[in-house]
Design an enzyme around this catalytic site. Structure first.
Site, PDB file in Angstrom:
ATOM      1  N   GLU A 488       0.823  -1.202   0.000  1.00  0.00           N
ATOM      2  CA  GLU A 488       0.000   0.000   0.000  1.00  0.00           C
ATOM      3  C   GLU A 488       0.870   1.270   0.000  1.00  0.00           C
ATOM      4  O   GLU A 488       0.581   2.230  -0.693  1.00  0.00           O
ATOM      5  CB  GLU A 488      -0.957  -0.029   1.208  1.00  0.00           C
ATOM      6  CG  GLU A 488      -1.800   1.208   1.415  1.00  0.00           C
ATOM      7  CD  GLU A 488      -2.737   1.558   0.258  1.00  0.00           C
ATOM      8  OE1 GLU A 488      -2.890   0.760  -0.668  1.00  0.00           O
ATOM      9  OE2 GLU A 488      -3.287   2.674   0.296  1.00  0.00           O
ATOM     10  N   HIS A 511      15.314 -12.506  -3.224  1.00  0.00           N
ATOM     11  CA  HIS A 511      15.071 -13.258  -4.458  1.00  0.00           C
ATOM     12  C   HIS A 511      14.847 -12.335  -5.649  1.00  0.00           C
ATOM     13  O   HIS A 511      14.083 -12.664  -6.545  1.00  0.00           O
ATOM     14  CB  HIS A 511      13.880 -14.198  -4.253  1.00  0.00           C
ATOM     15  CG  HIS A 511      14.097 -15.146  -3.129  1.00  0.00           C
ATOM     16  ND1 HIS A 511      14.960 -16.214  -3.207  1.00  0.00           N
ATOM     17  CD2 HIS A 511      13.610 -15.151  -1.866  1.00  0.00           C
ATOM     18  CE1 HIS A 511      14.969 -16.858  -2.048  1.00  0.00           C
ATOM     19  NE2 HIS A 511      14.164 -16.228  -1.220  1.00  0.00           N
ATOM     20  N   LYS A 610     -11.042   8.126  -9.308  1.00  0.00           N
ATOM     21  CA  LYS A 610     -11.405   7.682  -7.975  1.00  0.00           C
ATOM     22  C   LYS A 610     -12.212   6.396  -8.019  1.00  0.00           C
ATOM     23  O   LYS A 610     -12.066   5.520  -7.188  1.00  0.00           O
ATOM     24  CB  LYS A 610     -12.211   8.794  -7.290  1.00  0.00           C
ATOM     25  CG  LYS A 610     -12.617   8.496  -5.882  1.00  0.00           C
ATOM     26  CD  LYS A 610     -11.421   8.604  -4.973  1.00  0.00           C
ATOM     27  CE  LYS A 610     -11.695   8.133  -3.574  1.00  0.00           C
ATOM     28  NZ  LYS A 610     -10.470   7.691  -2.916  1.00  0.00           N
TER      29      LYS A 610
END
Ligand code: G6P
Length: 615
Positions: A488, A511, A610
């Site tokens: 996020e 990795h 939005k």
């Protein structure tokens, strides 16, 4: 996902429409346009760009005297953003005007057919096809406007919220919806139309939300008539009393909606649990859960579907629900879920998470789950939204209107709701011991205060932002509950500052992403004391030995990471499971300040919208 506004009444339409468009710009903002009618002339003014550009463009247009108007702010789907593709679109005769939110999927065959019948097209849009289809139906079948729109819409595949005006019927506007939201504000001798209620809330609190496949004839001096598009049956429209006020949707002294919304988090998280969380009594009470408790308790699996930030909230929920309830959870991108023939069993509970409640992919995933017999529970912010209506039951997040395109308070309130759900199920199932259950309730109640404390990191976040504002890349690392927070955090930075950022589970860095690390690379590490602290410290060491620049989010008083990191942001201590509600805050502030330093349009980042009501 464009924004549409309409007015028909006795006031001057232009200022109402323009103001309304400004409030809806979060829905799309690559072009804008208005149509006005003053009893004589139909005027159209439109332009590529924002509503401010539209106002400039309309300066030489006569707008006074018009008491009927429609406006549109666009997020392009068919046809690049330019003046011609902007809405409104006129029919070939110039008598019909339309504004449209959505996509007409079968516009190409319809267009071909219309071209064969002599119609010509100026734009590349699907909308211009629709307005000419209506005109064609009107002429060939000699129908009134409302009926012609209805018949034309029966031929359409796709999604729409439309307003249609006919110069020959100057007292009415026809509106219809399928898959895209449309609200009608009912005043005294006047009507307002909009994608959500924010454009008309200052004029009326009486609103009708049109349902899918409904068409309404809005005629001055007449009662509103709503019908089902398919079978023409009359519908009795339900007039809702709106609760929101204008202050809630304005900036309230902050430079940007995003910052206002970040700072609202302590109070909206409280709103989210108000009346639902009674920590002292050890009670969590949410109507949607209580009414369906058996389903949750007996769920063999919980499937979470969502998009964007809501998907990240779903990932946090996966950790919390599995930990507390021991019910297996799978989190799916709604867009993937809907097209991959997923396995959905009758015993599954599907949770759909959506701030707007209008995201097309999430809606489609819900429909698919329902078709397969699953019980679907919605976690939405916008009251009365399509998803809140489409789901069997649900819980609102009560975050209030979120205007900034980058989602902030919606995320933390979603996590709050989902955590309460997990705790309630765990209590009912007995999968969490009583002491822990009570402790989590007490901690959850303290979260708003702790978020407030975390907001005190604003100045530090700003200083760090000044240092890294020109970084081309950024890495976000977290483990366990804070892995979704890393995702996020990276998404926030990408969305509003256009810096390439990636979120990774801290250990997984070895990795691949570790190859990117050099002295130019800022790495944001979420390292609260609770959780896998020692492991994260090792990961920090790995970054340090490759000269990466470490920005660490740490628990107040931490010294170990402070010694290793280049910059630290302190947050108050809470348990691991609730920590995403706190660790998210400095990451929101960091991306906000970086975007401001870079001169980006924080509330309306390029290319984004939005609410994504197209797939
Ligand atoms: C858009 C918004 C994101 C949001 C996502 C899902 O991409 O810009 O902020 O997370 O849609 O939206 P929803 O309303 O379903 O949560």
């Amino acid at each position: 996902m464009c924004g549409i506004v309409g007015y028909i009444g006795y006031r001057e339409a232009f200022p109402i429409v323009i103001k309304g468009l400004r409030r809806l710009e979060y829905r799309g903002y690559d072009s804008a346009g208005v149509m006005l009618y003053d009893g004589n002339e139909l005027v159209v003014c439109k332009t590529k760009g924002k509503v401010a550009d539209l106002e400039e463009r309309c300066k030489d247009t006569t707008t006074a005297g018009a008491t009927i108007g429609m406006g549109h702010t666009r997020w392009a789907t068919h046809g690049v953003p330019n003046d011609v593709n902007s809405h409104p679109h006129l029919s070939n005769s110039g008598e019909l005007a339309i504004i449209h939110n959505g996509i007409i999927e079968n516009y190409e065959p319809l267009k071909k057919e219309l071209i064969n019948r002599g119609y010509t097209f100026k734009s590349d849009t699907d909308t211009e096809v629709l307005v000419n289809l209506i005109e064609d139906v009107q002429k060939t079948q000699n129908l009134k406007l409302g009926k012609a729109v209805q018949v034309a819409l029966r031929q359409v595949i796709g999604a729409y919220a439309i307003c249609v005006f006919d110069i020959k019927k100057p007292n009415e506007i026809i509106v219809a919806r399928l898959g895209s939201p449309l609200a009608i504000g009912v005043g005294e001798n006047e009507y307002f139309i909009a994608s959500d209620a924010s454009p008309f809330i200052e004029y009326t609190t009486n609103a009708i939300y049109l349902e899918d496949e409904e068409i309404a004839v809005i005629r001055l001096g007449k009662k509103l008539k709503v019908r089902k598009i398919k079978d023409d049956s009359l519908v009795d429209p339900y007039v809702q009393k709106l609760q929101m006020n204008l202050e809630q949707i304005e900036k309230g002294g902050y430079d940007h909606f995003m910052l206002k919304e970040i700072y609202e988090q302590p109070s909206v998280i409280k709103d989210t649990y108000r009346g639902r969380l009674l920590a002292d009594q050890g009670i969590i009470r949410m109507a949607g859960i209580e009414d369906n408790l058996e389903r949750f308790v007996n769920a063999e699996r919980i499937l979470i579907v969502a998009c964007g930030t809501s998907w990240h909230a779903g990932l946090v929920a996966e950790y919390v629900i599995e930990e507390f309830t021991r019910i297996p959870v799978e989190v799916e991108y709604a867009s993937e879920f809907r097209y991959r023939n997923p396995i959905i069993n009758k015993g599954d509970v599907v949770i759909a998470i959506s701030q707007s409640g209008e995201t097309a992919d999430t809606l489609a995933a819900i429909k698919l789950a329902k078709e397969n017999g699953a019980f679907v529970f919605g976690v939405c912010n916008v009251v009365g939204s399509s998803i809140s209506r489409e789901t069997h039951a649900g819980a609102y997040t009560h975050a209030g209107p979120e205007i900034g395109v980058a989602s902030t308070k919606a995320f933390t309130t979603q996590i709050t709701v989902l955590t309460m759900i997990a705790l309630r199920i765990a209590q009912a199932k007995g999968t969490l011991n009583h002491t822990d259950y009570r402790r989590y309730l007490q901690e959850l109640e303290r979260i708003p205060e702790q978020v407030k404390e975390a907001l005190e990191s604003n100045d530090v976040a700003k200083e760090i932002a000044a240092v890294f504002k020109d970084a081309p890349n950024c890495l976000y690392l977290g483990r366990g509950y804070n892995f979704p927070v890393a995702l996020e955090g990276a998404l926030k930075l990408k969305e509003i500052s256009y810096i390439h950022a990636e979120g990774y589970p801290a250990a997984e860095m070895k990795h691949g992403p570790i190859a990117l690390i050099d002295e130019m690379m800022p790495v944001v590490v979420i390292a609260p004391k609770q959780g896998h602290y020692d492991k994260v410290v090792s990961n920090i060491q790995e970054i340090k030995s490759r000269s990466g620049k470490i920005i660490a989010v740490v628990t107040k008083g931490d010294t170990q990471v402070r010694d290793l990191a280049d910059y630290v942001i302190e947050i108050p201590e809470t348990s691991d499971a609730l920590s995403p509600l706190i660790t998210t805050i400095p990451l929101q502030l960091l991306s906000y300040h970086i975007a401001v330093f870079r001169g980006c349009n924080v509330d309306q980042p390029r290319n984004l919208a939005k609410s994504v009501t197209v797939e």
